[in-house]
Design a protein around this motif. Structure first.
Motif, PDB file in Angstrom:
ATOM      1  N   VAL A  13       0.842  -1.204   0.000  1.00 22.08           N
ATOM      2  CA  VAL A  13       0.000   0.000   0.000  1.00 22.08           C
ATOM      3  C   VAL A  13       0.880   1.257   0.000  1.00 22.08           C
ATOM      4  O   VAL A  13       0.522   2.284  -0.565  1.00 22.08           O
ATOM      5  N   ILE A  14       2.061   1.135   0.606  1.00 22.29           N
ATOM      6  CA  ILE A  14       2.984   2.282   0.650  1.00 22.29           C
ATOM      7  C   ILE A  14       3.355   2.705  -0.774  1.00 22.29           C
ATOM      8  O   ILE A  14       3.274   3.880  -1.142  1.00 22.29           O
ATOM      9  N   ARG A  15       3.721   1.732  -1.572  1.00 20.90           N
ATOM     10  CA  ARG A  15       4.086   2.046  -2.964  1.00 20.90           C
ATOM     11  C   ARG A  15       2.847   2.446  -3.775  1.00 20.90           C
ATOM     12  O   ARG A  15       2.908   3.310  -4.657  1.00 20.90           O
ATOM     13  N   GLU A  16       1.716   1.843  -3.467  1.00 21.35           N
ATOM     14  CA  GLU A  16       0.476   2.171  -4.183  1.00 21.35           C
ATOM     15  C   GLU A  16       0.105   3.641  -3.972  1.00 21.35           C
ATOM     16  O   GLU A  16      -0.272   4.347  -4.910  1.00 21.35           O
ATOM     17  N   LEU A  32       4.166  12.097   1.302  1.00 16.85           N
ATOM     18  CA  LEU A  32       4.534  11.767   2.686  1.00 16.85           C
ATOM     19  C   LEU A  32       4.087  10.335   2.975  1.00 16.85           C
ATOM     20  O   LEU A  32       3.817   9.965   4.113  1.00 16.85           O
ATOM     21  N   ALA A  33       3.994   9.541   1.905  1.00 21.51           N
ATOM     22  CA  ALA A  33       3.630   8.118   2.060  1.00 21.51           C
ATOM     23  C   ALA A  33       4.903   7.295   2.181  1.00 21.51           C
ATOM     24  O   ALA A  33       5.325   6.936   3.277  1.00 21.51           O
ATOM     25  N   GLN A  34       5.516   7.008   1.029  1.00 17.88           N
ATOM     26  CA  GLN A  34       6.715   6.165   1.046  1.00 17.88           C
ATOM     27  C   GLN A  34       7.877   6.924   1.696  1.00 17.88           C
ATOM     28  O   GLN A  34       8.163   8.065   1.336  1.00 17.88           O
ATOM     29  N   GLY A  35       8.531   6.270   2.639  1.00 19.82           N
ATOM     30  CA  GLY A  35       9.577   6.947   3.414  1.00 19.82           C
ATOM     31  C   GLY A  35      10.911   7.010   2.701  1.00 19.82           C
ATOM     32  O   GLY A  35      11.757   6.145   2.877  1.00 19.82           O
ATOM     33  N   PHE A  36      11.078   8.047   1.879  1.00 24.12           N
ATOM     34  CA  PHE A  36      12.400   8.263   1.275  1.00 24.12           C
ATOM     35  C   PHE A  36      12.694   9.748   1.222  1.00 24.12           C
ATOM     36  O   PHE A  36      11.780  10.560   1.091  1.00 24.12           O
ATOM     37  N   VAL A  97      17.278  -3.727   2.908  1.00 32.39           N
ATOM     38  CA  VAL A  97      16.815  -4.495   4.071  1.00 32.39           C
ATOM     39  C   VAL A  97      15.679  -5.423   3.645  1.00 32.39           C
ATOM     40  O   VAL A  97      15.515  -6.516   4.175  1.00 32.39           O
ATOM     41  N   THR A  98      14.915  -5.004   2.639  1.00 34.31           N
ATOM     42  CA  THR A  98      13.841  -5.848   2.128  1.00 34.31           C
ATOM     43  C   THR A  98      14.378  -7.231   1.756  1.00 34.31           C
ATOM     44  O   THR A  98      13.838  -8.258   2.163  1.00 34.31           O
ATOM     45  N   GLU A  99      15.481  -7.254   1.010  1.00 33.58           N
ATOM     46  CA  GLU A  99      16.046  -8.547   0.618  1.00 33.58           C
ATOM     47  C   GLU A  99      16.738  -9.231   1.796  1.00 33.58           C
ATOM     48  O   GLU A  99      16.634 -10.453   1.961  1.00 33.58           O
ATOM     49  N   PHE A 121       3.058  -3.282  12.133  1.00 26.53           N
ATOM     50  CA  PHE A 121       4.390  -3.651  11.657  1.00 26.53           C
ATOM     51  C   PHE A 121       4.591  -3.172  10.232  1.00 26.53           C
ATOM     52  O   PHE A 121       3.629  -2.972   9.468  1.00 26.53           O
ATOM     53  N   TYR A 122       5.842  -2.978   9.875  1.00 35.83           N
ATOM     54  CA  TYR A 122       6.213  -2.620   8.502  1.00 35.83           C
ATOM     55  C   TYR A 122       5.702  -3.723   7.590  1.00 35.83           C
ATOM     56  O   TYR A 122       5.930  -4.903   7.822  1.00 35.83           O
ATOM     57  N   GLU A 123       4.998  -3.334   6.552  1.00 37.48           N
ATOM     58  CA  GLU A 123       4.179  -4.290   5.789  1.00 37.48           C
ATOM     59  C   GLU A 123       4.936  -5.485   5.202  1.00 37.48           C
ATOM     60  O   GLU A 123       4.331  -6.512   4.930  1.00 37.48           O
ATOM     61  N   HIS A 170      11.125   1.992  15.466  1.00 32.79           N
ATOM     62  CA  HIS A 170      10.050   1.249  14.834  1.00 32.79           C
ATOM     63  C   HIS A 170       9.272   2.043  13.774  1.00 32.79           C
ATOM     64  O   HIS A 170       8.900   3.193  13.985  1.00 32.79           O
ATOM     65  N   ASN A 171       9.068   1.392  12.668  1.00 37.29           N
ATOM     66  CA  ASN A 171       8.194   1.868  11.592  1.00 37.29           C
ATOM     67  C   ASN A 171       6.897   1.068  11.719  1.00 37.29           C
ATOM     68  O   ASN A 171       6.966  -0.162  11.693  1.00 37.29           O
ATOM     69  N   PRO A 172       5.726   1.669  11.859  1.00 39.64           N
ATOM     70  CA  PRO A 172       5.371   3.076  11.664  1.00 39.64           C
ATOM     71  C   PRO A 172       5.259   3.924  12.937  1.00 39.64           C
ATOM     72  O   PRO A 172       4.959   5.107  12.821  1.00 39.64           O
ATOM     73  N   ILE A 201      17.314  -0.350  10.751  1.00 41.00           N
ATOM     74  CA  ILE A 201      17.651   0.614   9.697  1.00 41.00           C
ATOM     75  C   ILE A 201      17.575   2.078  10.169  1.00 41.00           C
ATOM     76  O   ILE A 201      18.234   2.937   9.616  1.00 41.00           O
ATOM     77  N   TYR A 202      16.767   2.339  11.214  1.00 39.66           N
ATOM     78  CA  TYR A 202      16.657   3.731  11.701  1.00 39.66           C
ATOM     79  C   TYR A 202      17.541   3.980  12.925  1.00 39.66           C
ATOM     80  O   TYR A 202      17.280   4.887  13.711  1.00 39.66           O
ATOM     81  N   GLU A 203      18.594   3.192  13.098  1.00 41.87           N
ATOM     82  CA  GLU A 203      19.387   3.251  14.346  1.00 41.87           C
ATOM     83  C   GLU A 203      19.902   4.652  14.677  1.00 41.87           C
ATOM     84  O   GLU A 203      20.061   4.989  15.848  1.00 41.87           O
ATOM     85  N   SER A 231      20.148   2.912   3.273  1.00 38.11           N
ATOM     86  CA  SER A 231      19.097   3.744   2.699  1.00 38.11           C
ATOM     87  C   SER A 231      18.775   4.987   3.504  1.00 38.11           C
ATOM     88  O   SER A 231      18.739   6.097   2.980  1.00 38.11           O
ATOM     89  N   LYS A 232      18.504   4.792   4.785  1.00 39.98           N
ATOM     90  CA  LYS A 232      18.001   5.901   5.596  1.00 39.98           C
ATOM     91  C   LYS A 232      19.151   6.735   6.156  1.00 39.98           C
ATOM     92  O   LYS A 232      19.059   7.960   6.206  1.00 39.98           O
ATOM     93  N   THR A 233      20.224   6.075   6.579  1.00 40.69           N
ATOM     94  CA  THR A 233      21.323   6.796   7.224  1.00 40.69           C
ATOM     95  C   THR A 233      22.065   7.706   6.248  1.00 40.69           C
ATOM     96  O   THR A 233      22.565   8.756   6.626  1.00 40.69           O
ATOM     97  N   TYR A 316      11.479   8.018  11.085  1.00 43.37           N
ATOM     98  CA  TYR A 316      11.012   9.267  10.479  1.00 43.37           C
ATOM     99  C   TYR A 316       9.557   9.234  10.023  1.00 43.37           C
ATOM    100  O   TYR A 316       9.213   9.676   8.948  1.00 43.37           O
ATOM    101  N   TYR A 317       8.726   8.701  10.920  1.00 43.74           N
ATOM    102  CA  TYR A 317       7.291   8.633  10.652  1.00 43.74           C
ATOM    103  C   TYR A 317       6.525   9.178  11.847  1.00 43.74           C
ATOM    104  O   TYR A 317       7.012   9.131  12.975  1.00 43.74           O
ATOM    105  N   VAL A 318       5.314   9.687  11.567  1.00 48.52           N
ATOM    106  CA  VAL A 318       4.402  10.006  12.660  1.00 48.52           C
ATOM    107  C   VAL A 318       3.119   9.226  12.424  1.00 48.52           C
ATOM    108  O   VAL A 318       2.461   9.384  11.384  1.00 48.52           O
ATOM    109  N   ILE A 361      -3.439   6.920  10.463  1.00 50.79           N
ATOM    110  CA  ILE A 361      -2.769   7.253   9.204  1.00 50.79           C
ATOM    111  C   ILE A 361      -1.313   7.569   9.531  1.00 50.79           C
ATOM    112  O   ILE A 361      -1.011   8.165  10.561  1.00 50.79           O
ATOM    113  N   ARG A 362      -0.389   7.115   8.659  1.00 46.47           N
ATOM    114  CA  ARG A 362       1.036   7.387   8.876  1.00 46.47           C
ATOM    115  C   ARG A 362       1.523   8.475   7.928  1.00 46.47           C
ATOM    116  O   ARG A 362       1.272   8.419   6.719  1.00 46.47           O
ATOM    117  N   PHE A 363       2.242   9.436   8.506  1.00 45.50           N
ATOM    118  CA  PHE A 363       2.922  10.466   7.711  1.00 45.50           C
ATOM    119  C   PHE A 363       4.420  10.187   7.780  1.00 45.50           C
ATOM    120  O   PHE A 363       4.933   9.877   8.854  1.00 45.50           O
TER     121      PHE A 363
HETATM  122  N1  GLN Z   1      10.560   1.867   4.599  1.00 44.38           N
HETATM  123  C1  GLN Z   1       9.919   2.861   3.808  1.00 44.38           C
HETATM  124  C2  GLN Z   1       8.483   3.042   4.238  1.00 44.38           C
HETATM  125  O1  GLN Z   1       8.032   2.410   5.164  1.00 44.38           O
HETATM  126  C3  GLN Z   1      10.008   2.571   2.337  1.00 44.38           C
HETATM  127  C4  GLN Z   1       9.477   1.251   1.988  1.00 44.38           C
HETATM  128  C5  GLN Z   1       9.774   0.859   0.605  1.00 44.38           C
HETATM  129  O2  GLN Z   1       9.094   1.316  -0.277  1.00 44.38           O
HETATM  130  N2  GLN Z   1      10.730  -0.009   0.409  1.00 44.38           N
HETATM  131  O3  GLN Z   1       7.808   3.849   3.665  1.00 44.38           O
END
Ligand code: GLN
Length: 386
Positions: A13-16, A32-36, A97-99, A121-123, A170-172, A201-203, A231-233, A316-318, A361-363
């Protein structure tokens, strides 16, 4: 014509939400959906990558990672976590980290096993378990402080439990697991002979409290896979660079799966990564200060717009409660895309049972202050329907 496994989960859904916003608003979509990050990566890192390509690091690296990158990972882990890691036998460099997470779960978990996950949890963690034939067992994090009930966690452990996934910060939710919480989890892992798989990843983004790696707690080094990434650091989510640290036997298994899934991460970027992983402490302080400013600003604007924010201690989410809007998460998130060109993530995508996230809702806020100020302007225009 499709497998039971792939029909057991939905697309991200994040990518969607990202695609939806771009389809409707193109360049003017505020994502403010996908965290990049929408800001540049460190110049020194970019130069190192250009240099590595010029020097013709164009062919496969060793499947489990270029030696320069593994050495730099070991040095950084020693420096920040006082954890000694053997780069020859205990590190696997992966494509994000996905892989790293998927290769780890595939390598260590069998069909029929159970994997404990804290919810929300992160999807990705759900599909990771399903693809491995395992059953995710969720334990709720309870707002507003996102603590877990110790009895409830204990009840989730049983002889079928193979692993627990911990994501700290923790995400989200932005929860930063305390040393005491991790010690309690570690006790259960030892008692039930369970592996801890951590996503850290958010250490470096911790606003309150301290980051603790569960691998550094008593008796945990031998039963923990510590996953982290660049990615994040270093603001390079598109470079797809991450790593799993685990004792040699587990690493062997992870390396085998990783090899057959991707062969390896991009060689020139791994060479460049060695430069970033050796950045001085000041880099991490500056990074954190920038994020602290964004976090505080986000909390202010969300409050003004009628969202009840759960202030994050890290990442980096609220996460917000949207009870005041009288709409469910998906309707409100879609309406925001349509009416104000702002993408967010419906809370339900972080829950096994979507109903549990309908009021959230996550920002995400890894954005230039200017982008966040534009988001503030748009949020002011958001009407309530009720
Ligand atoms: N970790 C980021 C998020 O939760 C990016 C996820 C991703 O698209 N790989 O939005």
């Amino acid at each position: 014509m499709i497998s039971r496994k792939s029909s057991a989960f939905t697309e991200s859904v994040i990518r969607e939400m990202t695609r939806l916003c771009i389809a409707e608003h193109g360049e003017s979509c505020l994502n403010l959906a996908q965290g990049f990050p929408d800001f540049a990566a460190p110049t020194e890192l970019k130069e190192a990558a250009v240099d590595a390509i010029r020097k013709d690091f164009n062919q496969y690296a060793t499947t489990w990672g270029a030696k320069v990158m593994r050495d730099a990972i070991a040095a950084k882990t020693q420096h920040f976590r006082q954890m000694t890691v053997d780069p020859e036998t205990e590190i696997t460099v992966c494509c994000g980290v996905t892989e790293a997470m998927l290769s780890t779960i595939l390598a260590l978990v069998d069909p029929g096993d159970e994997v404990v996950i804290f919810e929300p949890f992160y999807e990705n963690y759900g599909p990771d378990c399903i693809l491995s034939g395992a059953t995710p067992v969720v334990v709720p994090l309870i707002p507003p402080d996102w603590h877990f009930d110790r009895d409830q966690l204990r009840k989730a452990f049983n002889p079928r439990t193979r692993a627990i996934i911990i994501n700290t910060p923790h995400n989200p939710t932005g929860k930063v697991y305390s040393r005491e919480e991790l010690a309690f989890i570690a006790g259960l892992c030892r008692e039930f002979d369970v592996i801890a798989v951590t996503d850290e990843i958010y250490e470096h983004l911790v606003y309150r409290g301290e980051h603790v790696s569960i691998a550094t707690l008593d008796g945990m080094r031998d039963r923990t896979v510590t996953i982290n990434g660049l990615s994040k650091t270093y603001s390079v989510t598109g470079w797809r660079l991450a790593y799993a640290i685990a004792p040699a036997e587990m690493t062997n298994a992870i390396r085998k799966v990783h090899d057959f899934v991707t062969v390896g991460a991009p060689h020139p970027l791994q060479v460049a990564a060695a430069t970033a992983l050796r950045f001085p402490d000041k880099y991490y302080l500056d990074l954190l200060n920038g994020y602290r400013e964004r976090r505080d600003f986000m909390l202010e604007i969300l409050d003004g717009a009628g969202f009840e924010a759960f202030p994050p201690d890290g990442a980096y989410y609220v996460m917000t409660d949207i009870g005041g809007f009288g709409e469910d998460d998906v309707r409100l998130a879609h309406r925001m895309v349509r009416e104000i060109g702002l993408a967010t993530v419906p809370g339900s995508s972080f829950y096994l049972e979507p109903e549990r996230g309908r009021r959230q809702i996550r920002f995400s806020f890894p954005k230039k202050m200017d982008t966040l100020r534009r988001a503030a302007e748009r949020l002011k225009k958001l009407q309530r329907v009720s």
